[in-house]
Enzyme design. Sequence first.
Site, PDB file in Angstrom:
ATOM      1  CG  HIS A  34      -8.426   0.707   3.648  1.00  0.00           C
ATOM      2  ND1 HIS A  34      -9.660   0.489   4.224  1.00  0.00           N
ATOM      3  CD2 HIS A  34      -8.118  -0.426   2.962  1.00  0.00           C
ATOM      4  CE1 HIS A  34     -10.080  -0.726   3.897  1.00  0.00           C
ATOM      5  NE2 HIS A  34      -9.161  -1.304   3.125  1.00  0.00           N
ATOM      6  CE  LYS A  53     -10.470   1.321   0.179  1.00  0.00           C
ATOM      7  NZ  LYS A  53     -10.275   0.521  -1.036  1.00  0.00           N
TER       8      LYS A  53
HETATM    9  P1  NAP Z   1      -1.825   1.298  -6.744  1.00  0.00           P
HETATM   10  O1  NAP Z   1      -0.557   0.931  -6.060  1.00  0.00           O
HETATM   11  O2  NAP Z   1      -2.163   2.741  -6.957  1.00  0.00           O
HETATM   12  O3  NAP Z   1      -1.867   0.538  -8.144  1.00  0.00           O
HETATM   13  C1  NAP Z   1      -2.745   0.835  -9.196  1.00  0.00           C
HETATM   14  C2  NAP Z   1      -1.965   0.662 -10.463  1.00  0.00           C
HETATM   15  O4  NAP Z   1      -2.830   0.797 -11.579  1.00  0.00           O
HETATM   16  C3  NAP Z   1      -0.866   1.728 -10.611  1.00  0.00           C
HETATM   17  O5  NAP Z   1       0.335   1.091 -10.980  1.00  0.00           O
HETATM   18  C4  NAP Z   1      -1.412   2.606 -11.744  1.00  0.00           C
HETATM   19  O6  NAP Z   1      -0.354   3.224 -12.469  1.00  0.00           O
HETATM   20  C5  NAP Z   1      -2.125   1.541 -12.558  1.00  0.00           C
HETATM   21  N1  NAP Z   1      -3.032   2.061 -13.546  1.00  0.00           N
HETATM   22  C6  NAP Z   1      -3.799   3.193 -13.506  1.00  0.00           C
HETATM   23  N2  NAP Z   1      -4.436   3.327 -14.661  1.00  0.00           N
HETATM   24  C7  NAP Z   1      -4.067   2.273 -15.429  1.00  0.00           C
HETATM   25  C8  NAP Z   1      -4.365   1.858 -16.758  1.00  0.00           C
HETATM   26  N3  NAP Z   1      -5.168   2.582 -17.553  1.00  0.00           N
HETATM   27  N4  NAP Z   1      -3.814   0.724 -17.239  1.00  0.00           N
HETATM   28  C9  NAP Z   1      -3.015  -0.008 -16.488  1.00  0.00           C
HETATM   29  N5  NAP Z   1      -2.635   0.339 -15.239  1.00  0.00           N
HETATM   30  C10 NAP Z   1      -3.186   1.468 -14.736  1.00  0.00           C
HETATM   31  O7  NAP Z   1      -3.073   0.667  -5.970  1.00  0.00           O
HETATM   32  P2  NAP Z   1      -3.138  -0.728  -5.190  1.00  0.00           P
HETATM   33  O8  NAP Z   1      -2.984  -0.520  -3.739  1.00  0.00           O
HETATM   34  O9  NAP Z   1      -2.298  -1.725  -5.889  1.00  0.00           O
HETATM   35  O10 NAP Z   1      -4.681  -1.096  -5.433  1.00  0.00           O
HETATM   36  C11 NAP Z   1      -5.197  -1.339  -6.727  1.00  0.00           C
HETATM   37  C12 NAP Z   1      -6.690  -1.613  -6.602  1.00  0.00           C
HETATM   38  O11 NAP Z   1      -6.889  -2.799  -5.816  1.00  0.00           O
HETATM   39  C13 NAP Z   1      -7.461  -0.497  -5.863  1.00  0.00           C
HETATM   40  O12 NAP Z   1      -8.746  -0.381  -6.425  1.00  0.00           O
HETATM   41  C14 NAP Z   1      -7.553  -1.014  -4.431  1.00  0.00           C
HETATM   42  O13 NAP Z   1      -8.638  -0.476  -3.717  1.00  0.00           O
HETATM   43  C15 NAP Z   1      -7.728  -2.487  -4.704  1.00  0.00           C
HETATM   44  N6  NAP Z   1      -7.362  -3.388  -3.613  1.00  0.00           N
HETATM   45  C16 NAP Z   1      -8.078  -4.543  -3.570  1.00  0.00           C
HETATM   46  C17 NAP Z   1      -7.788  -5.494  -2.629  1.00  0.00           C
HETATM   47  C18 NAP Z   1      -8.582  -6.774  -2.644  1.00  0.00           C
HETATM   48  O14 NAP Z   1      -8.296  -7.667  -1.832  1.00  0.00           O
HETATM   49  N7  NAP Z   1      -9.565  -6.908  -3.526  1.00  0.00           N
HETATM   50  C19 NAP Z   1      -6.766  -5.272  -1.697  1.00  0.00           C
HETATM   51  C20 NAP Z   1      -6.029  -4.093  -1.777  1.00  0.00           C
HETATM   52  C21 NAP Z   1      -6.334  -3.159  -2.765  1.00  0.00           C
HETATM   53  P3  NAP Z   1       0.107   4.748 -12.061  1.00  0.00           P
HETATM   54  O15 NAP Z   1       0.363   4.717 -10.582  1.00  0.00           O
HETATM   55  O16 NAP Z   1       1.296   4.991 -12.872  1.00  0.00           O
HETATM   56  O17 NAP Z   1      -1.066   5.637 -12.412  1.00  0.00           O
END
Ligand code: NAP
Length: 267
Positions: A156, A160
Site C-alpha cells: 500500500h 496508510k
Molecule cells: P485520507 O485521504 O487520509 O482520508 C481520510 C479523511 O478523513 C481525511 O480527509 C481526514 O481529514 C478525514 N477525517 C479525519 N478525521 C475526521 C473526522 N473526525 N471527521 C471527518 N473527517 C475526518 O485516507 P483515504 O485513503 O481516503 O482512506 C480513508 C479510509 O478508507 C482509510 O481507513 C483507508 O484504509 C480506507 N480505505 C478503504 C478502502 C476500501 O475499499 N474499503 C480502500 C482504500 C482505503 P484530514 O486529512 O484533514 O485529517
Amino acid sequence: MNPVKIVIAGPRGRMGSEAVKMVSNTEHFKLVAVIDYKYEGHMLSDLEGFHSINNVPVFTNIETCMQNVESDVLIDLTTPEVGMHHARTALQYNVRPVVGTTGFTKADLDELEGICRDKKLGCIIAPNFALGAVLMMKFSQMAAKYFSDVEIIELHHDQKLDAPSGTAVKTAEMITAVREYKHQGHPNEKETINGARGAELDGMHIHSVRLPGLVAHQQVLFGSDGQTLSIRHDSYNRASFMSGVKIAVETVMKQDNFVYGLENILE
Ligand code: NAP
C-alpha cells in the site's frame, strides 16, 4: 423511487472525494450532507474541488448532522477511531452505515453487529470495495483447499495508518475457514532481525509493504512440491473502489443485519 439520501464522512480524503463524485453522479442517490471536522458552518461548495456541488451542508460532528438532516445511509471513509464513532452514532439514529474505513477491531465489529441485531438495521463494512479484490479473496479461498502453505504480501501507499491491511486479514480469515491449522516454515526457524517473517495469523505469514506510488495491491502466494500459485490484485486508483461502494449502498437499504465483507453481498 425516492433517491437514497446519503451523508459522507471524510469528503476531502482520497476515498471520500471519489465517493462524493460517485454519489453526485448517481441518479438514484442524493448527497444530503458531509461530515468534516475542519469546516464548521460551511457548505461543501466552499471547499476546494467541490465548487459545483450545491446545497450540501458540512457538519463537524455526526450528532448534529443526524439531528438536522434526514438521511438513509452514512458512507464513512475516515480513520478507525472516528469511523467507529460515526457508525455507532448513525445506527443510533436509524441510519445505515456503509463503512470503507479500515482498522476496526474484532470488538468494534462485534459491537456494531450487536446494535444491528437489536435495531434490525443494515450495516455493511468492507475492508476492500474493489470487486477484483473480492474475487482475489474468493479464488485464494478456493486454492487454499489444495495448497495448505500460503504467504500474503500486501502493498500500500505509505500514508496508510493500519498494518496489515484489512484485506490481508480478511483473506487470511477466509483461508483459515477452509484449511487445517498449519504452522508454516521450518519448526526451528529463527528471525535474526525482528519481524523478518512478517505477522502471523493462524500459522500464515502476512507481509506489509508501504511505498509512495502504490495504491492498494495484494499477492497471495501458495506453494507446494515443485509448484507455486500466485493470485494478485492491483487497485491503481480510488475510483476502482466506487462500484463496490455503490452496490453496498443499494444493498444496505434492503438489509436488516450486519455484513462484514463485500463478498457476502455479491451474487
Ligand atoms: P485520507 O485521504 O487520509 O482520508 C481520510 C479523511 O478523513 C481525511 O480527509 C481526514 O481529514 C478525514 N477525517 C479525519 N478525521 C475526521 C473526522 N473526525 N471527521 C471527518 N473527517 C475526518 O485516507 P483515504 O485513503 O481516503 O482512506 C480513508 C479510509 O478508507 C482509510 O481507513 C483507508 O484504509 C480506507 N480505505 C478503504 C478502502 C476500501 O475499499 N474499503 C480502500 C482504500 C482505503 P484530514 O486529512 O484533514 O485529517
